[in-house]
Scaffold this active site. Sequence first.
Site, short mmCIF file in Angstrom:
data_model
loop_
_atom_site.label_atom_id
_atom_site.label_comp_id
_atom_site.label_asym_id
_atom_site.label_seq_id
_atom_site.Cartn_x
_atom_site.Cartn_y
_atom_site.Cartn_z
N GLY A 1 0.80 -1.22 0.00
CA GLY A 1 0.00 0.00 0.00
C GLY A 1 0.83 1.27 0.00
N ASN B 1 -9.28 3.28 7.59
CA ASN B 1 -8.71 2.18 8.38
C ASN B 1 -9.08 2.23 9.86
OD1 ASN B 1 -7.02 4.52 7.83
ND2 ASN B 1 -5.51 3.60 9.19
N GLN C 1 -7.96 -0.78 2.58
CA GLN C 1 -8.88 -1.42 3.53
C GLN C 1 -10.10 -2.04 2.85
OE1 GLN C 1 -8.58 -1.96 6.81
NE2 GLN C 1 -6.62 -0.92 6.98
N HIS D 1 -1.74 -8.11 2.21
CA HIS D 1 -1.83 -8.66 3.57
C HIS D 1 -3.08 -8.21 4.31
CE1 HIS D 1 -0.56 -5.29 6.28
NE2 HIS D 1 -0.10 -4.81 5.15
N CYS E 1 -1.02 8.08 23.18
CA CYS E 1 -0.02 7.36 23.96
C CYS E 1 0.53 6.15 23.23
CB CYS E 1 -0.61 6.93 25.28
SG CYS E 1 -1.22 8.32 26.23
#
Lengths: 405, 154
Positions: free
Chosen positions: A71, A151, A179, A201, A326
Amino acid sequence: MKRIYLDHAATTPLDERVLNAMQPFFWQKFGNASSVHSFGTEAREAVEKSRETVAKAINARPEEIYFTSGGTESDNIAILEIAYANRERGKHIVTSKIEHHAVEETCKFLEKDGFMASWLGVDKEGLVDLGEVGNAVTGKTILVSVMHANNEIGTIEPIVEIGKICREKGAFFHTDAVQSVGKEKIDVNKMNIDLLSSSAHKFYGPKGAGFLFVKEGTEIQPLMHGGGHERGLRSGTENVPGIVGLAAALEIAEKEREKENARERILAKKLLKGALGIENSWLNGPAIGPKRLSNNVNLGFDFVEGESMVLMLSDKGIAASTGSACSSKSLEPSHVLRAIGLPHVKCHGSLRFSLGRGTTAKDIDYVLGALPRIVEKLRKISPLRKGVDISEFEEDIEHVHGHEH
Amino acid sequence: MYSEKVLKEFRHPKNLGKIHNPDGLGKVGNPVCGDLLWIYIKVGKNKKGQEIIKDIKVKTFGCVAALATSSKLTTMAKGMTLDEALKINKEKIAKELDGLPPQKMHCSVLSMDGLRRAIEDYRNKKAGRIEPSKKQPSRSSCRHRNKKGNGKSN
């Protein structure tokens, strides 16, 4: 411990049937597809047969399919090389604020190189506004790049209409369909697509294999220079096992698509219904239905942080992901969640489950058994709850992060 | 990404929660990634008559590193004199956890700031000083501000 994989938007396991199709090309039929001898010929035949399979799946012609490493490479070739090949016509590109980093960063790179980019906003469901597209695309626009499906929150963009606007105004239309390929029906002609990126994938094919569709007659120049492979657009010895695997995986995905989508949608609804039973939670993105990828459930939980949830779920054997700052290398919260209007503190509490072929109703029950306790545990140790004023900290955060496109 | 010690601290955190009627409260928010943390302390005296942190609790909204450093800092500070506790720095916390990923070092700064604010809050109240935050209603500065504790548990 039992492990439940609910991160199929990140990657999928290789289908065993795909592995079987690939295997001979690692060692028995290992030839270089450019060689004249029989080893080369059998590799070449496999590559061209794969090209036909891919072309048929998206209603393209085989000579419009270029195999790449995935991609990111497909997005880079499409955006950079359309821009450089057409810069004489204009230096303006249009894209959205919720693109994958492979598109976002490539457009930013072009901005530094003297191009001008317009960044389309989205509504609270993540949908691009067609009126805004129409206004953004001008005579100087050479390329519009809007993803097919997001995504993070699974939003399916109105690409047929976007493509139509591009046709009318004479701009090339690229869509990152990483996606959606294998999950949504794609017809590049009916959808007015000039360029389309895909990666194997994501649909139970191998990593390191992808393709780029380029409509015949599109002015584009190569990114990789060398031996002139892939009709000069993408030099480099063909990844024959990867290409064979990509085609086999796509063929299977297309055959099973409708049935599998319906199955996953039922499971997604079950997961959503159960999760929304937890207080102060919500769904990010469109309601489960035609505007959303059938396997995507992106939830939000107030007062807790995503990375902590992901690790606690992982301790229970469940694999999910988050758009929390985070967990990102940049410490920026998800640009997608910001674009749909979520404040920072709510972006932190996002949790994405992406279902797949292996997901069962039992798996969902297991998740729904574990999730409420994890959220409760984290809420117990959080200083946040309803009525706690954090506006002063929020202001700090907004200020530091306040650089939208 | 995380060391075994960080993961252990995250899975088995210490001193999480709050103290009712604390002697000092430090509230801090991290502008970098948006973590928030409230530290509550009870102050007592040791045999030498020095003021020590008799009890400490923390409430944290944040990532794995934020939770692990909160837990580790409170464990380290408990029983220390106030002056000793003020000497805890981010390197010491990180060392106790076998290191933190570079982008997570600010998490240990956050818990340390929280503790400093809590001690400051205690000392201010003891000296009968007015809350500095109440004296400065203007908010012209956009730099990282640590919200001062007001001593009331909420």
